[in-house]
Design an enzyme around this catalytic site. Structure first.
Site, PDB file in Angstrom:
ATOM      1  N   TYR A 175       0.860  -1.110  -0.088  1.00 44.87           N
ATOM      2  CA  TYR A 175      -0.031  -0.133  -0.078  1.00 44.87           C
ATOM      3  C   TYR A 175       0.881   1.144  -0.059  1.00 44.87           C
ATOM      4  O   TYR A 175       1.346   1.614   1.054  1.00 44.87           O
ATOM      5  CB  TYR A 175      -1.077   0.004   1.204  1.00 44.87           C
ATOM      6  CG  TYR A 175      -1.958  -1.068   1.393  1.00 44.87           C
ATOM      7  CD1 TYR A 175      -2.263  -1.867   0.220  1.00 44.87           C
ATOM      8  CD2 TYR A 175      -2.327  -1.576   2.572  1.00 44.87           C
ATOM      9  CE1 TYR A 175      -3.061  -3.147   0.380  1.00 44.87           C
ATOM     10  CE2 TYR A 175      -3.143  -2.476   2.826  1.00 44.87           C
ATOM     11  CZ  TYR A 175      -3.390  -3.268   1.583  1.00 44.87           C
ATOM     12  OH  TYR A 175      -4.587  -4.499   1.692  1.00 44.87           O
TER      13      TYR A 175
ATOM     14  N   HIS B  35       0.293 -12.044   1.256  1.00 44.09           N
ATOM     15  CA  HIS B  35      -0.670 -11.163   0.811  1.00 44.09           C
ATOM     16  C   HIS B  35      -1.222 -11.910  -0.596  1.00 44.09           C
ATOM     17  O   HIS B  35      -2.531 -12.006  -0.604  1.00 44.09           O
ATOM     18  CB  HIS B  35      -0.275  -9.747   0.346  1.00 44.09           C
ATOM     19  CG  HIS B  35      -1.124  -9.002   0.166  1.00 44.09           C
ATOM     20  ND1 HIS B  35      -0.804  -7.550   0.468  1.00 44.09           N
ATOM     21  CD2 HIS B  35      -2.521  -8.787  -0.100  1.00 44.09           C
ATOM     22  CE1 HIS B  35      -2.085  -6.715  -0.042  1.00 44.09           C
ATOM     23  NE2 HIS B  35      -3.069  -7.739  -0.086  1.00 44.09           N
TER      24      HIS B  35
ATOM     25  N   SER C 281     -12.857  -5.594   1.866  1.00 46.10           N
ATOM     26  CA  SER C 281     -13.854  -5.082   1.114  1.00 46.10           C
ATOM     27  C   SER C 281     -15.363  -5.405   1.468  1.00 46.10           C
ATOM     28  O   SER C 281     -16.228  -5.875   0.674  1.00 46.10           O
ATOM     29  CB  SER C 281     -13.673  -5.039  -0.370  1.00 46.10           C
ATOM     30  OG  SER C 281     -12.372  -4.792  -0.834  1.00 46.10           O
ATOM     31  N   PRO C 282     -15.613  -5.161   2.721  1.00 45.13           N
ATOM     32  CA  PRO C 282     -16.971  -5.818   3.094  1.00 45.13           C
ATOM     33  C   PRO C 282     -17.945  -4.790   2.705  1.00 45.13           C
ATOM     34  O   PRO C 282     -19.078  -4.943   2.510  1.00 45.13           O
ATOM     35  CB  PRO C 282     -16.855  -5.894   4.597  1.00 45.13           C
ATOM     36  CG  PRO C 282     -15.824  -4.817   4.897  1.00 45.13           C
ATOM     37  CD  PRO C 282     -14.806  -4.735   3.886  1.00 45.13           C
TER      38      PRO C 282
ATOM     39  N   ARG D  86     -16.161  -2.114  -1.557  1.00 43.31           N
ATOM     40  CA  ARG D  86     -15.169  -1.150  -2.172  1.00 43.31           C
ATOM     41  C   ARG D  86     -15.870   0.133  -2.008  1.00 43.31           C
ATOM     42  O   ARG D  86     -15.567   0.794  -2.977  1.00 43.31           O
ATOM     43  CB  ARG D  86     -14.297  -1.491  -3.450  1.00 43.31           C
ATOM     44  CG  ARG D  86     -13.519  -2.482  -3.337  1.00 43.31           C
ATOM     45  CD  ARG D  86     -12.727  -2.904  -4.581  1.00 43.31           C
ATOM     46  NE  ARG D  86     -11.911  -3.987  -4.720  1.00 43.31           N
ATOM     47  CZ  ARG D  86     -11.004  -4.225  -4.207  1.00 43.31           C
ATOM     48  NH1 ARG D  86     -10.347  -3.185  -3.438  1.00 43.31           N
ATOM     49  NH2 ARG D  86     -10.206  -5.321  -4.197  1.00 43.31           N
ATOM     50  N   GLY D  87     -16.982   0.318  -1.427  1.00 53.16           N
ATOM     51  CA  GLY D  87     -17.883   1.526  -1.353  1.00 53.16           C
ATOM     52  C   GLY D  87     -19.019   1.560  -2.160  1.00 53.16           C
ATOM     53  O   GLY D  87     -19.986   2.510  -1.852  1.00 53.16           O
TER      54      GLY D  87
ATOM     55  N   PHE E  78     -21.713  -0.539  -1.637  1.00 50.22           N
ATOM     56  CA  PHE E  78     -22.861  -0.647  -0.678  1.00 50.22           C
ATOM     57  C   PHE E  78     -22.705   0.817   0.184  1.00 50.22           C
ATOM     58  O   PHE E  78     -23.999   0.898   0.943  1.00 50.22           O
ATOM     59  CB  PHE E  78     -22.847  -1.640   0.194  1.00 50.22           C
ATOM     60  CG  PHE E  78     -23.194  -3.136  -0.869  1.00 50.22           C
ATOM     61  CD1 PHE E  78     -24.155  -3.246  -1.576  1.00 50.22           C
ATOM     62  CD2 PHE E  78     -21.976  -3.852  -1.293  1.00 50.22           C
ATOM     63  CE1 PHE E  78     -24.421  -4.472  -2.205  1.00 50.22           C
ATOM     64  CE2 PHE E  78     -22.374  -5.110  -1.867  1.00 50.22           C
ATOM     65  CZ  PHE E  78     -23.262  -5.381  -2.508  1.00 50.22           C
TER      66      PHE E  78
ATOM     67  N   GLY F 101     -23.236   3.531  -3.749  1.00 45.70           N
ATOM     68  CA  GLY F 101     -24.004   3.075  -4.731  1.00 45.70           C
ATOM     69  C   GLY F 101     -23.395   3.574  -6.127  1.00 45.70           C
ATOM     70  O   GLY F 101     -22.282   3.932  -6.278  1.00 45.70           O
TER      71      GLY F 101
HETATM   72  P1  ATR Z   1     -11.540  -1.764   1.187  1.00 41.47           P
HETATM   73  O1  ATR Z   1     -11.526  -3.111   2.119  1.00 41.47           O
HETATM   74  O2  ATR Z   1     -11.131  -2.136  -0.001  1.00 41.47           O
HETATM   75  O3  ATR Z   1     -11.153  -0.582   1.799  1.00 41.47           O
HETATM   76  P2  ATR Z   1     -14.626  -1.489   1.605  1.00 41.47           P
HETATM   77  O4  ATR Z   1     -14.129  -1.465   2.942  1.00 41.47           O
HETATM   78  O5  ATR Z   1     -15.567  -2.515   1.145  1.00 41.47           O
HETATM   79  O6  ATR Z   1     -12.993  -1.711   0.645  1.00 41.47           O
HETATM   80  O7  ATR Z   1     -14.959  -0.006   1.105  1.00 41.47           O
HETATM   81  C1  ATR Z   1     -14.013   1.126   1.390  1.00 41.47           C
HETATM   82  C2  ATR Z   1     -14.625   2.261   0.482  1.00 41.47           C
HETATM   83  O8  ATR Z   1     -16.122   2.711   1.133  1.00 41.47           O
HETATM   84  C3  ATR Z   1     -14.121   3.457   0.644  1.00 41.47           C
HETATM   85  O9  ATR Z   1     -13.854   4.212  -0.568  1.00 41.47           O
HETATM   86  C4  ATR Z   1     -14.646   4.382   1.731  1.00 41.47           C
HETATM   87  O10 ATR Z   1     -14.542   5.753   1.497  1.00 41.47           O
HETATM   88  P3  ATR Z   1     -14.037   6.877   2.408  1.00 41.47           P
HETATM   89  O11 ATR Z   1     -12.636   6.575   2.561  1.00 41.47           O
HETATM   90  O12 ATR Z   1     -14.599   8.206   1.567  1.00 41.47           O
HETATM   91  O13 ATR Z   1     -14.850   6.427   3.679  1.00 41.47           O
HETATM   92  C5  ATR Z   1     -15.968   4.149   1.577  1.00 41.47           C
HETATM   93  N1  ATR Z   1     -16.840   3.984   3.068  1.00 41.47           N
HETATM   94  C6  ATR Z   1     -16.436   3.374   4.087  1.00 41.47           C
HETATM   95  N2  ATR Z   1     -17.369   3.315   4.864  1.00 41.47           N
HETATM   96  C7  ATR Z   1     -18.102   4.438   4.402  1.00 41.47           C
HETATM   97  C8  ATR Z   1     -19.540   4.935   4.792  1.00 41.47           C
HETATM   98  N3  ATR Z   1     -19.944   4.749   5.995  1.00 41.47           N
HETATM   99  N4  ATR Z   1     -20.298   5.727   4.015  1.00 41.47           N
HETATM  100  C9  ATR Z   1     -19.721   6.013   2.710  1.00 41.47           C
HETATM  101  N5  ATR Z   1     -18.566   5.459   2.011  1.00 41.47           N
HETATM  102  C10 ATR Z   1     -17.685   4.840   3.051  1.00 41.47           C
END
Ligand code: ATR
Length: 345
Positions: free
Chosen positions: A64, A130, A209-210, A213-214, A216, A219
């Protein structure tokens, strides 16, 4: 589940004694992959806020940045090292711009030493491979990790994006504490074989990525706001035609969230939490308000009927677009050569 600070509970991860917060914090987006790096002082404040709130399980990787996310954590952890469970990863390197997966012993050791320096700690709590190097028997890679455990440089071993058979072979060499995998409403292929294997072997499950990746959270409109360097721009699922097709999944989740009086992020996260007490989701965020919202998912209770309803929105047939493009290795390409065939490097 035990009790922790700020209402965020604690859980045992795996069977070797590691205890973590029931929700972790994915730190990747603070430095890489999701657009430009975010301001360091803000990210340090966010990490401190998370730890104060009881989210103590912090997830990073040497890739990262590369490296800058570990350096950020190194700074953030000054004075609070003992309050956190620190997880990092090795195995993906870039050589002359090409992505190379490495699990040879010399690389494992050098990566660990370098991560310890960047994180400025004596020991890594959970050290994941990883991605799996398909040129090296998994036994060889785990053999080196085992030595690092014996030397006190790492406490527990994890695997990420590993198949059931690779997990089994690894676990026979040294107990694997956690497997990290992508698991969310729209990524459920791990449920068939990998999750049952982890459960059989007493391995903890860390869901990355639960929030899709954003997807949910925000949208389909999120793709209009992705900056140039955001790697989601090249992921099949985030291509316009697939997003358009998948939009209805978000709409259904959003509608159900409204009925339940929570946000779609909270509902998507609650679905992962309801998979079992051995599952720890690690949503990533760069914003305190989103972090606060995400820990709110812990109070969202779902009935079996609500779980089924959610799952019906995002059935495998309903989701269009792969989660990764062609060049990224996943658990599907993680079989390694037999140990008996190994002639050394
Ligand atoms: P990863 O594991 O790859 O980080 P994720 O947890 O599924 O993926 O989703 C991360 C993404 O969701 C990020 O783009 C995050 O954006 P922000 O840094 O702007 O928060 C977004 N995200 C996480 N929680 C959020 C929430 N409660 N509302 C809106 N966006 C959110």
């Amino acid at each position: 589940m035990g009790s922790g600070k700020g209402g965020v509970g604690r859980m045992k991860l795996g069977s070797q004694g590691l205890e973590v917060s029931v929700q972790g914090l994915g730190c990747m987006g603070m430095s890489a992959f999701y657009g430009p790096p975010k301001p360091e002082p803000d990210m340090i404040s966010l990490i401190h806020h998370a730890v104060r709130s009881g989210v103590t399980f912090l997830d990073t990787s040497d890739i990262y940045g590369p490296f800058t996310n570990e350096l950020l954590l190194g700074k953030a952890l000054k004075g609070i090292r003992k309050d956190v469970e620190l997880a990092t990863k090795f195995g993906i390197s870039f050589i002359e711009g090409n992505r190379v997966i490495r699990g040879d012993p010399a690389y494992v050791r050098a990566s660990c030493e370098a991560s310890l320096k960047r994180l400025d700690v004596d020991c890594i709590d959970l050290y994941y491979q990883h991605r799996i190097d398909t040129r090296i028997p998994i036994e060889i890679t785990i053999g080196e990790l085992k030595k690092l455990v014996e030397e006190g440089k790492i406490k527990y071993i994890g695997l990420s994006e590993a198949s059931a058979s690779t997990i089994r072979r690894a676990h026979a060499i040294h107990p694997i504490t956690a497997v990290q995998l992508e698991w969310s409403l729209w990524t459920r292929d791990v449920e068939e074989e990998i999750v049952p294997t982890c459960r059989e072997l007493g391995i903890g499950i860390v869901a990355y990525s639960p929030l899709g990746r954003g997807f949910f959270s925000s949208g389909p409109k999120m793709i209009d706001n992705l900056s140039d360097g955001d790697f989601r721009k090249i992921l099949p699922r985030f291509q316009a035609e697939n997003v358009e097709h998948n939009a209805h999944i978000f709409e259904c989740v959003n509608e159900m969230a409204t009925k339940k009086g929570c946000t779609p992020s909270q509902l998507a996260l609650a679905w992962v939490h309801h998979q079992g007490s051995d599952v720890c989701p690690i949503p990533g965020t760069t914003k305190i308000e989103n972090f606060n919202q995400n820990i709110g998912a812990l109070s969202v209770k779902l009935t079996p009927e609500e779980m089924s309803e959610l799952e019906s929105f995002a059935s495998a047939d309903a989701v269009k677009g792969d989660r990764y493009g062609g060049t990224v290795s996943t658990w599907k390409e993680s079989e390694t050569p037999a140990l008996s065939s190994w002639k050394g490097e």
